[in-house]
Enzyme design. Sequence first.
Site, mmCIF file in Angstrom:
data_model
loop_
_atom_site.group_PDB
_atom_site.id
_atom_site.type_symbol
_atom_site.label_atom_id
_atom_site.label_comp_id
_atom_site.label_asym_id
_atom_site.label_seq_id
_atom_site.Cartn_x
_atom_site.Cartn_y
_atom_site.Cartn_z
ATOM 1 N N ALA A 1 0.858 -1.184 0.000
ATOM 2 C CA ALA A 1 0.000 0.000 0.000
ATOM 3 C C ALA A 1 0.896 1.235 0.000
ATOM 4 C CB ALA A 1 -0.902 -0.013 1.226
ATOM 5 N N GLY B 1 0.762 -5.150 1.060
ATOM 6 C CA GLY B 1 -0.474 -5.275 0.283
ATOM 7 C C GLY B 1 -0.237 -5.915 -1.079
ATOM 8 N N GLU C 1 -0.233 -9.527 -0.347
ATOM 9 C CA GLU C 1 -1.629 -9.891 -0.045
ATOM 10 C C GLU C 1 -2.466 -9.934 -1.318
ATOM 11 O OE1 GLU C 1 -1.852 -6.770 2.892
ATOM 12 O OE2 GLU C 1 -2.202 -8.211 4.487
ATOM 13 N N GLU D 1 5.264 -4.995 6.921
ATOM 14 C CA GLU D 1 4.537 -3.938 7.640
ATOM 15 C C GLU D 1 5.107 -3.702 9.035
ATOM 16 O OE1 GLU D 1 3.155 -6.439 5.965
ATOM 17 O OE2 GLU D 1 1.368 -5.771 4.866
HETATM 18 N N1 DAK Z 1 4.584 3.239 -0.742
HETATM 19 C C1 DAK Z 1 4.951 4.406 -1.318
HETATM 20 N N2 DAK Z 1 6.054 4.549 -2.068
HETATM 21 C C2 DAK Z 1 6.849 3.459 -2.221
HETATM 22 C C3 DAK Z 1 6.534 2.214 -1.636
HETATM 23 C C4 DAK Z 1 5.338 2.110 -0.874
HETATM 24 N N3 DAK Z 1 4.894 0.977 -0.322
HETATM 25 N N4 DAK Z 1 7.511 1.337 -1.968
HETATM 26 C C5 DAK Z 1 8.380 2.013 -2.737
HETATM 27 N N5 DAK Z 1 7.987 3.289 -2.890
HETATM 28 C C6 DAK Z 1 8.656 4.366 -3.653
HETATM 29 C C7 DAK Z 1 9.855 4.876 -2.888
HETATM 30 O O1 DAK Z 1 9.484 5.829 -1.919
HETATM 31 C C8 DAK Z 1 10.669 5.483 -4.016
HETATM 32 O O2 DAK Z 1 10.089 6.729 -4.354
HETATM 33 P P1 DAK Z 1 11.009 8.054 -4.560
HETATM 34 O O3 DAK Z 1 11.793 8.192 -3.305
HETATM 35 O O4 DAK Z 1 11.884 7.701 -5.745
HETATM 36 O O5 DAK Z 1 10.022 9.150 -4.810
HETATM 37 C C9 DAK Z 1 10.402 4.527 -5.160
HETATM 38 O O6 DAK Z 1 9.191 3.838 -4.848
HETATM 39 C C10 DAK Z 1 11.498 3.486 -5.337
HETATM 40 O O7 DAK Z 1 11.697 2.854 -4.069
HETATM 41 P P2 DAK Z 1 13.142 2.731 -3.376
HETATM 42 O O8 DAK Z 1 14.028 3.864 -3.750
HETATM 43 O O9 DAK Z 1 12.904 2.507 -1.930
HETATM 44 O O10 DAK Z 1 13.684 1.402 -4.066
HETATM 45 P P3 DAK Z 1 14.682 0.312 -3.479
HETATM 46 O O11 DAK Z 1 14.963 -0.610 -4.614
HETATM 47 O O12 DAK Z 1 15.817 0.956 -2.746
HETATM 48 O O13 DAK Z 1 13.806 -0.476 -2.353
HETATM 49 C C11 DAK Z 1 11.820 -1.630 -1.540
HETATM 50 C C12 DAK Z 1 12.699 -1.208 -2.762
HETATM 51 C C13 DAK Z 1 10.583 -2.272 -2.075
HETATM 52 C C14 DAK Z 1 12.609 -2.624 -0.681
HETATM 53 C C15 DAK Z 1 11.511 -0.361 -0.701
HETATM 54 O O14 DAK Z 1 10.969 0.652 -1.554
HETATM 55 C C16 DAK Z 1 10.514 -0.639 0.393
HETATM 56 O O15 DAK Z 1 10.866 -1.160 1.444
HETATM 57 N N6 DAK Z 1 9.250 -0.249 0.184
HETATM 58 C C17 DAK Z 1 8.210 -0.340 1.198
HETATM 59 C C18 DAK Z 1 7.743 -1.755 1.337
HETATM 60 C C19 DAK Z 1 6.682 -1.889 2.425
HETATM 61 O O16 DAK Z 1 6.930 -1.573 3.594
HETATM 62 N N7 DAK Z 1 5.477 -2.340 2.035
HETATM 63 C C20 DAK Z 1 4.358 -2.469 2.994
HETATM 64 C C21 DAK Z 1 3.534 -1.196 3.052
HETATM 65 S S1 DAK Z 1 2.135 -1.320 4.191
HETATM 66 C C22 DAK Z 1 -5.538 -2.804 3.938
HETATM 67 C C23 DAK Z 1 -5.091 -2.926 2.654
HETATM 68 C C24 DAK Z 1 -3.716 -2.961 2.392
HETATM 69 C C25 DAK Z 1 -2.806 -2.830 3.421
HETATM 70 C C26 DAK Z 1 -3.263 -2.742 4.715
HETATM 71 C C27 DAK Z 1 -4.635 -2.700 4.975
HETATM 72 N N8 DAK Z 1 -6.927 -2.768 4.231
HETATM 73 C C28 DAK Z 1 -7.901 -2.979 3.164
HETATM 74 C C29 DAK Z 1 -7.366 -2.585 5.562
HETATM 75 C C30 DAK Z 1 -1.384 -2.849 3.114
HETATM 76 C C31 DAK Z 1 -0.423 -2.245 3.847
HETATM 77 C C32 DAK Z 1 0.957 -2.188 3.289
HETATM 78 O O17 DAK Z 1 1.254 -2.711 2.255
#
Ligand code: DAK
Length: 257
Positions: free
Chosen positions: A65, A108, A111, A131
Amino acid sequence: MEFILVTEQHEPHVALIQLNRPKELNALNLQLMLELRDALAQLDRNPAVKVIIITGNAQAFAAGADIKQMSDKSAIDMLTIDQFTTWDQIRKTKKPIIAAVSGFALGGGCELAMTCDMIIASETAKFGQPEIKIGVMPGAGGTQRLTKAIGKAKAMELVLTGRFISADEALSYKLINKVVPVEMYLFEAFTLAKEIAQMSPIAIQLAKEAVNRSFETHLDEGLQFERKNFYLTFASQDQKEGMQAFIEKRKPNYLGK
Ligand code: DAK
């Protein structure tokens, strides 16, 4: 549609939805999720479509997400944002959905892949529920589907550490169907989709529903549900056609009736 690309007949009877926010690694913002919901609902209504593939790009299926969109939200904001309609739509889509995953499938994104019916992955795919690293926990089925798919011990480890697993590990844990080289993952997903698309749409729908019921209920209820749907296939012309074609050693001509 701004954040997804939809091709209704990419191959005969097979539709393709491509998540298309490449710079953000296909982070699932609200608009993308609503577009996905509407596309799935439309494809599910289209009788020419029998199987749906959801994919991203080689780098990312979806990195979760959109954290930037979520970061300042309150619990009540999250509760009232219209997100569940998308997840409900994915679950209630009658046609099989194949996730063709390359690169990151996180949070997400993982998921979303797990909510699909089958997962074909490239050897570069990385799955995880990170997360916990940003102070939250999976919220779209991760704790439930991952645990059912790979068992409590590994699911607990992944959910509590936020570690990623490779495509080969995911295959060995039975989370996914197949791992192929990165040039092949979409082709492989289409091969699977086209094989399924040869079958009766009625039998596909009822069988999908019954397998999902086994995943979602206790055995007794699942067996009853399966039996009922099995009987129901005999109300279709496709059942007669399929069995007759076998007996006559020819290819069946399914009409979806
Ligand atoms: N959200 C927003 N931007 C993201 C992102 C994310 N999840 N993942 C990557 N980006 C963006 C980065 O901010 C960066 O943007 P700029 O800085 O260039 O503007 C760009 O994508 C490239 O990312 P990185 O520079 O970080 O790239 P790397 O190769 O160094 O790293 C990475 C890739 C995937 C390991 C890293 O970006 C990362 O850790 N991303 C976050 C992963 C994460 O934590 N995902 C979980 C998010 S929480 C629900 C529905 C859904 C959900 C919950 C409830 N309901 C219906 C109730 C879901 C929740 C989640 O998914």
